[in-house]
Design a protein around this motif. Sequence first.
Motif, mmCIF file in Angstrom:
data_model
loop_
_atom_site.group_PDB
_atom_site.id
_atom_site.type_symbol
_atom_site.label_atom_id
_atom_site.label_comp_id
_atom_site.label_asym_id
_atom_site.label_seq_id
_atom_site.Cartn_x
_atom_site.Cartn_y
_atom_site.Cartn_z
ATOM 1 N N ILE A 267 0.716 -1.226 0.042
ATOM 2 C CA ILE A 267 0.039 -0.063 0.102
ATOM 3 C C ILE A 267 0.882 1.414 -0.088
ATOM 4 N N VAL A 268 0.769 2.133 -1.130
ATOM 5 C CA VAL A 268 1.533 3.265 -1.241
ATOM 6 C C VAL A 268 0.679 4.366 -1.437
ATOM 7 N N SER A 269 1.367 5.453 -0.639
ATOM 8 C CA SER A 269 0.623 6.837 -0.869
ATOM 9 C C SER A 269 1.378 7.857 -0.711
ATOM 10 N N GLY A 270 0.754 9.230 -0.767
ATOM 11 C CA GLY A 270 1.896 10.351 -0.584
ATOM 12 C C GLY A 270 2.246 10.482 -2.094
ATOM 13 N N ILE A 271 1.425 10.158 -3.127
ATOM 14 C CA ILE A 271 1.761 10.244 -4.647
ATOM 15 C C ILE A 271 0.800 11.404 -5.154
ATOM 16 N N ILE A 272 1.436 12.492 -5.556
ATOM 17 C CA ILE A 272 0.749 13.734 -6.294
ATOM 18 C C ILE A 272 0.492 13.037 -7.545
ATOM 19 N N ASP A 273 -0.793 13.362 -7.931
ATOM 20 C CA ASP A 273 -1.437 13.059 -9.238
ATOM 21 C C ASP A 273 -0.535 13.058 -10.361
ATOM 22 N N SER A 274 0.339 14.151 -10.561
ATOM 23 C CA SER A 274 0.916 14.358 -11.740
ATOM 24 C C SER A 274 2.094 13.285 -12.196
ATOM 25 N N ARG A 275 2.179 12.696 -10.801
ATOM 26 C CA ARG A 275 3.424 11.233 -10.924
ATOM 27 C C ARG A 275 2.781 10.026 -10.652
ATOM 28 N N ARG A 276 1.586 10.159 -10.862
ATOM 29 C CA ARG A 276 0.761 8.817 -10.514
ATOM 30 C C ARG A 276 1.250 7.632 -11.574
ATOM 31 N N ALA A 293 -6.290 1.799 -7.367
ATOM 32 C CA ALA A 293 -5.753 3.241 -7.067
ATOM 33 C C ALA A 293 -7.005 4.030 -6.733
ATOM 34 N N MET A 294 -6.598 4.991 -5.770
ATOM 35 C CA MET A 294 -7.531 5.763 -5.113
ATOM 36 C C MET A 294 -7.027 7.241 -5.311
ATOM 37 N N GLU A 295 -7.831 8.240 -5.493
ATOM 38 C CA GLU A 295 -7.639 9.186 -5.757
ATOM 39 C C GLU A 295 -8.566 10.408 -4.798
ATOM 40 N N ASP A 296 -7.689 11.443 -4.110
ATOM 41 C CA ASP A 296 -8.553 12.295 -3.505
ATOM 42 C C ASP A 296 -7.612 13.674 -3.255
ATOM 43 N N GLY A 297 -8.427 14.793 -3.771
ATOM 44 C CA GLY A 297 -7.702 15.859 -3.668
ATOM 45 C C GLY A 297 -6.315 16.261 -4.282
ATOM 46 N N GLY A 298 -6.252 15.428 -5.377
ATOM 47 C CA GLY A 298 -5.145 15.791 -6.230
ATOM 48 C C GLY A 298 -3.833 14.614 -5.535
ATOM 49 N N TRP A 299 -4.251 13.733 -4.852
ATOM 50 C CA TRP A 299 -3.327 12.828 -4.259
ATOM 51 C C TRP A 299 -3.564 11.271 -4.771
ATOM 52 N N VAL A 300 -2.851 10.370 -4.834
ATOM 53 C CA VAL A 300 -3.211 9.018 -5.260
ATOM 54 C C VAL A 300 -2.737 8.177 -4.025
ATOM 55 N N ALA A 301 -3.288 7.093 -3.926
ATOM 56 C CA ALA A 301 -2.875 5.717 -3.197
ATOM 57 C C ALA A 301 -3.122 4.809 -3.727
ATOM 58 N N ALA A 302 -2.317 3.658 -3.764
ATOM 59 C CA ALA A 302 -2.595 2.259 -4.500
ATOM 60 C C ALA A 302 -2.364 1.177 -3.856
#
Length: 306
Positions: A267-276, A293-302
Motif C-alpha cells: 500500500i503506497v500513498s503520498g503520490i501527487i497525481d501528476s506522478r501517478r 488506485a484511489m484519488e482524493d484532492g490531487g493525491w493518489v494511493a494504490a
Amino acid sequence: TDICVKVKSGDCETAAAVANMTVPYGIYIEDYSDMESVLSASPRVDYIDEALLSMDKSFARVHIYIPADQSPNEAISFIRARLEACGISHEIETDRALESVFMNEWKKYYKPERIGKGMIICPSWESFDEKEGDTVITLDPETAFGTGKHETTRLCLELIEKSITGGERLLDMGTGSGILAIAAKKLGAGEVTAVDIEENSVKIAAENAAKNETEITVFCEDILVSDKLYETVGGEYDVISANIVSDVIIAMGDMFLNKLKSGGTLIVSGIIDSRRDEVLSALTERGFSLCEAMEDGGWVAARLRK
C-alpha cells in the motif's frame, strides 16, 4: 504560520511535492534560477526591480501557510524528515514564537473523524460515542505527521482496512504518528513493525501505541542505508504500507519486493497525481500488479500485489 523551506534550485520540485503534502490548498514558490534566460528573451528589462535581479539564483524557497486549526510543528517535522530521506539539504524558517502558540491552539479544531467503514480517529482530549463494530484509534500527533485529516493518510487507512482480515504481519514505512501501524493492529493484524527516520516521530508513535494499548515495534533509522535495520526487520510480510513521497517510494521498490511474501500486499500513498503513472510504472516494472488506485484532492494511493 508561514513556513519557508529553502533548498537548492535543482531540488525545488521535490521540496514542493513534500511541502504540498502538508496543505490541501497549494504552496508559493520563489525560484529565480531561470531569470537570466527569461530576461535575455525579453526586449525590455528596465521594469525589473534591482532587488529581484540581485536574488541568489542557486536557491529556491517554498512557502506554505498553516492555519490555526493545524499544528505547524507537525508540518515542519514531516517536511524535515522527508527531505532528509530524499537526501536534500535544506533550511526551514518560521516564527518560533508563533509556533508555541499554535502548538496548543490547533487542538481546538482537531475533532473525532470517521474514516472508511468503521474507523474512528479520536484525539485523547475528545470523547466519541462509538457504534458496534467501530475501531477507535486514540491519536495525539503532536509534532509527527499523521492526524487522519490529510488525504494521503485517509486513503492509506481505507486501503489498510480492506487489506487486514486478521493475523497479518505488517511493515509500516515512514510511520510518523504511528496512525497506520496502530490502525492495522486494532483491525486485527498480528506482528506490526514501524520505521521512521525522524527520532521524534518514533517517540510519538510509541506513545500513541501505548495509549491504544497496542503492541508495535518501532525503529528509528533509514532502511535504505542501514544494513543492520534491513536485516533486523526481517521479511515475509503480508502487508507493507508507505505513506511517503514519490521519489522515496520508487527508491524503496526493491526493498518492498524483498520484504513482502509472495502474494503480499503493498500500500503506497503520498503520490501527487501528476506522478501517478511514473510511480506505478516503477512498481509494476519490478513485478508488482496493481489491484486498485484511489484519488482524493490531487493525491493518489494504490494497493498492489507481489
